[in-house]
Design an enzyme around this catalytic site. Structure first.
Site, PDB file in Angstrom:
ATOM      1  N   GLY A  68       0.853  -1.180   0.000  1.00 17.40           N
ATOM      2  CA  GLY A  68       0.000   0.000   0.000  1.00 17.40           C
ATOM      3  C   GLY A  68       0.886   1.226   0.000  1.00 17.40           C
TER       4      GLY A  68
ATOM      5  CD  GLN B 162       3.901   5.891   2.309  1.00 22.62           C
ATOM      6  OE1 GLN B 162       2.854   5.341   2.009  1.00 22.62           O
ATOM      7  NE2 GLN B 162       4.979   5.214   2.630  1.00 22.62           N
TER       8      GLN B 162
ATOM      9  CB  CYS C 225       6.636   1.978   6.610  1.00 28.16           C
ATOM     10  SG  CYS C 225       6.059   3.521   5.868  1.00 28.16           S
ATOM     11  CG  LEU C 226       6.709   1.171   0.407  1.00 28.17           C
ATOM     12  CD1 LEU C 226       5.830   1.565  -0.773  1.00 28.17           C
ATOM     13  CD2 LEU C 226       7.753   0.151  -0.031  1.00 28.17           C
TER      14      LEU C 226
ATOM     15  CG  HIS D   3       1.046   1.017   7.404  1.00 26.12           C
ATOM     16  ND1 HIS D   3       2.190   0.554   8.005  1.00 26.12           N
ATOM     17  CD2 HIS D   3       1.463   1.888   6.444  1.00 26.12           C
ATOM     18  CE1 HIS D   3       3.248   1.137   7.445  1.00 26.12           C
ATOM     19  NE2 HIS D   3       2.828   1.946   6.487  1.00 26.12           N
ATOM     20  CD  GLU D   4      -0.591   2.256   3.183  1.00 29.15           C
ATOM     21  OE1 GLU D   4      -0.219   3.435   2.995  1.00 29.15           O
ATOM     22  OE2 GLU D   4       0.203   1.308   3.230  1.00 29.15           O
TER      23      GLU D   4
ATOM     24  CG  HIS E 234       1.473   6.599   5.670  1.00 30.58           C
ATOM     25  ND1 HIS E 234       2.697   7.074   6.049  1.00 30.58           N
ATOM     26  CD2 HIS E 234       1.656   5.297   5.336  1.00 30.58           C
ATOM     27  CE1 HIS E 234       3.594   6.086   5.949  1.00 30.58           C
ATOM     28  NE2 HIS E 234       2.981   5.002   5.534  1.00 30.58           N
TER      29      HIS E 234
HETATM   30 ZN    ZN Z   1       3.879   3.208   5.284  1.00 28.82          ZN
END
Ligand code: ZN
Length: 189
Positions: free
Chosen positions: A49, A54, A102-103, A143-144, A147
């Protein structure tokens, strides 16, 4: 479609609250192009995701997809989902400890997530959806959504469980995957 640069922890944009997208604006080329870029960027990075914030766009848009993901091989499939102004409520008090990455963060670690969620969102065609998500997929949703409120996994992870991906593979992956696979089978996610 363009693979965009993903911001890393420390970039102040990751800490702002993203703004709502008005229904009228969903069809604008700038929004539709951003959604295409998010899908491309997520797939390129093998993410499950990604939120618009981000890639430096503080608007409430996120995409999710899991399809034989090499970064998260234990995650159950998620069909490509574009969620605008996503929300959720926990259906009960049940929680689970998940080891999350997480990216935007080079480390991963254990945190607590709700297991059973009712989620609501608008898709890229302006259609409203409501569904129930469970287990790891519910964790990805939370999680998303974090953000979009400027919250990162490092705010929630028990710091004593932080590890690099390399050390996760070496010491923690097998017991985590065994536990979470049993859990997923039990919650019927
Ligand atoms: Zn993340």
């Amino acid at each position: 479609m363009t693979v965009r640069r993903i911001l890393s922890v420390g970039d102040p944009t990751l800490r702002v609250r993203a703004g709502e997208v008005t229904r009228h604006n969903i069809s604008l080329p700038a929004v539709q192009d951003l959604i295409d870029d998010l899908i491309d960027t997520m797939r390129h990075a093998n993410g499950s995701g990604i939120a618009a914030i981000q890639v430096g766009e503080p608007v409430r848009i996120m995409v999710m997809e899991v399809d034989n993901n090499p970064r998260y091989p234990y995650k159950p499939p998620i069909p490509l989902t574009v969620a605008i102004n996503p929300e959720y409520e926990a259906l009960d008090d049940r929680t689970v400890i998940i080891n999350e990455g997480c990216l935007s963060v080079p480390l991963r670690g254990e945190l607590e997530r709700h297991v059973n969620l009712r989620v609501r969102y608008t898709d890229r065609d302006g259609i409203d959806h409501e569904q129930v998500l469970r287990g790891l997929t519910a964790g990805t949703w939370q999680h998303e959504c974090d953000h979009l409120d400027g919250v990162l996994v490092v705010d929630r992870i028990d710091p004593r469980t932080l590890s690099t991906w390399e050390e996760f593979d070496r010491h923690h992956r097998d017991p985590f995957v065994e536990r979470i696979t049993r859990f997923e089978a039990e919650v019927g996610a």
